[in-house]
Design a protein around this motif. Structure first.
Motif, mmCIF file in Angstrom:
data_model
loop_
_atom_site.group_PDB
_atom_site.id
_atom_site.type_symbol
_atom_site.label_atom_id
_atom_site.label_comp_id
_atom_site.label_asym_id
_atom_site.label_seq_id
_atom_site.Cartn_x
_atom_site.Cartn_y
_atom_site.Cartn_z
ATOM 1 N N HIS A 1 52.293 69.198 13.905
ATOM 2 C CA HIS A 1 51.913 70.380 12.765
ATOM 3 C C HIS A 1 53.115 71.547 12.821
ATOM 4 C CE1 HIS A 1 49.857 72.625 16.071
ATOM 5 N NE2 HIS A 1 49.151 71.717 16.203
ATOM 6 N N HIS B 1 53.729 73.355 16.368
ATOM 7 C CA HIS B 1 54.809 72.732 16.980
ATOM 8 C C HIS B 1 56.015 73.040 16.412
ATOM 9 C CE1 HIS B 1 51.351 69.509 17.440
ATOM 10 N NE2 HIS B 1 51.239 70.264 18.572
ATOM 11 N N ARG C 1 44.098 63.621 29.207
ATOM 12 C CA ARG C 1 43.249 63.556 28.269
ATOM 13 C C ARG C 1 42.903 62.009 27.821
ATOM 14 N NH1 ARG C 1 46.104 67.426 24.154
ATOM 15 N NH2 ARG C 1 44.475 66.287 22.843
ATOM 16 N N ASP D 1 47.805 77.440 26.688
ATOM 17 C CA ASP D 1 46.666 76.735 27.140
ATOM 18 C C ASP D 1 47.152 75.687 28.163
ATOM 19 O OD1 ASP D 1 48.256 75.431 25.049
ATOM 20 O OD2 ASP D 1 46.697 74.216 24.514
ATOM 21 N N LEU E 1 50.898 80.411 15.267
ATOM 22 C CA LEU E 1 50.233 79.996 14.006
ATOM 23 C C LEU E 1 48.953 79.311 14.424
ATOM 24 C CD1 LEU E 1 53.301 78.424 12.170
ATOM 25 C CD2 LEU E 1 52.269 80.628 11.700
ATOM 26 N N ALA F 1 45.905 70.406 16.188
ATOM 27 C CA ALA F 1 45.779 68.791 15.836
ATOM 28 C C ALA F 1 44.314 68.623 15.906
ATOM 29 C CB ALA F 1 46.779 68.057 16.901
ATOM 30 N N THR F 2 43.501 69.005 16.621
ATOM 31 C CA THR F 2 42.213 68.917 16.653
ATOM 32 C C THR F 2 41.556 69.053 15.470
ATOM 33 O OG1 THR F 2 42.079 69.340 18.882
ATOM 34 C CG2 THR F 2 40.179 69.124 17.901
HETATM 35 P P1 ATP Z 1 45.152 69.024 20.304
HETATM 36 O O1 ATP Z 1 44.298 69.909 19.282
HETATM 37 O O2 ATP Z 1 44.916 67.561 20.141
HETATM 38 O O3 ATP Z 1 44.888 69.323 21.633
HETATM 39 P P2 ATP Z 1 47.725 70.324 19.850
HETATM 40 O O4 ATP Z 1 47.603 71.029 18.412
HETATM 41 O O5 ATP Z 1 47.222 71.567 20.963
HETATM 42 O O6 ATP Z 1 46.916 69.142 20.040
HETATM 43 P P3 ATP Z 1 49.387 69.004 21.544
HETATM 44 O O7 ATP Z 1 50.308 67.930 21.182
HETATM 45 O O8 ATP Z 1 48.502 68.811 22.519
HETATM 46 O O9 ATP Z 1 49.090 69.853 20.232
HETATM 47 O O10 ATP Z 1 50.405 70.327 22.092
HETATM 48 C C1 ATP Z 1 51.779 70.076 22.197
HETATM 49 C C2 ATP Z 1 52.235 71.493 23.054
HETATM 50 O O11 ATP Z 1 52.296 72.352 21.831
HETATM 51 C C3 ATP Z 1 51.422 72.360 24.023
HETATM 52 O O12 ATP Z 1 52.159 72.850 25.155
HETATM 53 C C4 ATP Z 1 50.647 73.178 23.183
HETATM 54 O O13 ATP Z 1 50.114 74.421 23.812
HETATM 55 C C5 ATP Z 1 51.413 73.574 21.859
HETATM 56 N N1 ATP Z 1 51.148 73.991 20.801
HETATM 57 C C6 ATP Z 1 49.912 73.484 20.045
HETATM 58 N N2 ATP Z 1 49.617 74.091 19.062
HETATM 59 C C7 ATP Z 1 50.227 75.212 19.062
HETATM 60 C C8 ATP Z 1 50.661 76.098 17.957
HETATM 61 N N3 ATP Z 1 49.609 76.617 16.942
HETATM 62 N N4 ATP Z 1 51.498 77.072 18.274
HETATM 63 C C9 ATP Z 1 52.361 76.905 19.674
HETATM 64 N N5 ATP Z 1 52.110 75.953 20.191
HETATM 65 C C10 ATP Z 1 51.087 75.071 20.132
#
Ligand code: ATP
Length: 206
Positions: free
Chosen positions: A13, A16, A43, A105, A169, A173-174
């Motif tokens: 998304h 990322h 996970r 996180d 932002l 993904a959840t």
């Molecule tokens: P889920 O909601 O399934 O846990 P997620 O959106 O956090 O997924 P991941 O693929 O687990 O996405 O995250 C990959 C990396 O991107 C992790 O280091 C996470 O901290 C980071 N990340 C996720 N969402 C964001 C965001 N909105 N902004 C910046 N970094 C992000």
């Protein structure tokens, strides 16, 4: 310097993608690679196959030459341990500085990662924080590796811990998976091409 950004990308998304682009500029990286995880150790197995998650990443990046995909974890059996990924990249890039970017996180869970201290033998770790984020108390190992001078990262191959504030932002993904399951429209949270792929393949409907 080369940067890597690991994740399940289920689905990828704009949270990322925007972070990856931003750190490429901030750290003046020669390359930033997105590395989808096949079997994330921390996970449940992602609900969508590694092939589909990779395809969505490819669609997301499309013409964007500033971002690259590295699919080495998908070609490796067993759990996708980051330490193995870093070792493998290190064996290809010699002594060039390498940065692993993780969200705050993920940093809070870092001491549960396989051989977490060894990660610093192969790369720097940069934690992406929110503006005005307050640092949690660091353990002695982290304190010993902490750097507050970004230029030190370019001067060393690996071993530094650095905190970098980026535009956040509030997208996860959840949240996107939940919206799709509830037949809501997650448009503008992720690239249109990715959403079209999700709809064509009826992903995340439960
Ligand atoms: P889920 O909601 O399934 O846990 P997620 O959106 O956090 O997924 P991941 O693929 O687990 O996405 O995250 C990959 C990396 O991107 C992790 O280091 C996470 O901290 C980071 N990340 C996720 N969402 C964001 C965001 N909105 N902004 C910046 N970094 C992000």
């Amino acid at each position: 310097m080369i940067g890597i950004f690991g994740g399940t990308f289920n689905p990828v998304h704009y949270g990322h993608l925007r972070s990856a682009l931003e750190v490429k500029d901030i750290f003046d990286l020669a390359e930033i690679r997105l590395i989808p995880s096949a079997n994330p150790p921390h996970r449940d197995l992602p609900s969508v196959s590694a092939e589909s998650r990779l395809k969505m990443l490819q669609l997301a990046i499309d013409q964007q030459t500033d971002l690259k995909i590295d699919d080495r974890e998908l070609n490796r059996a067993g759990p996708s341990y980051m330490v193995d990924t870093l070792k493998s990249i290190r064996s290809e890039i010699g002594s060039q500085p390498l940065i692993l970017f993780i969200g705050s996180d993920a940093f809070n869970q870092l001491t549960t990662w396989h051989e977490w201290q060894a990660l610093f033998n192969y790369a720097h770790i940069v934690v992406l924080t929110r503006p005005n984020y307050h640092l949690q108390a660091l353990n002695d190992f982290f304190s010993a590796h902490l750097s507050i001078d970004r230029t030190e990262l370019a001067q060393n191959s690996a071993g530094k811990l650095y905190f970098q504030s980026v535009r956040q932002l509030d997208i996860s993904a959840t949240a996107i998976r939940d919206m799709i399951a509830q037949h809501k429209n997650p448009g503008f949270l992720l690239p249109d091409k990715v959403l079209t792929y999700i709809r064509q393949h009826q992903l995340y409907l439960r």
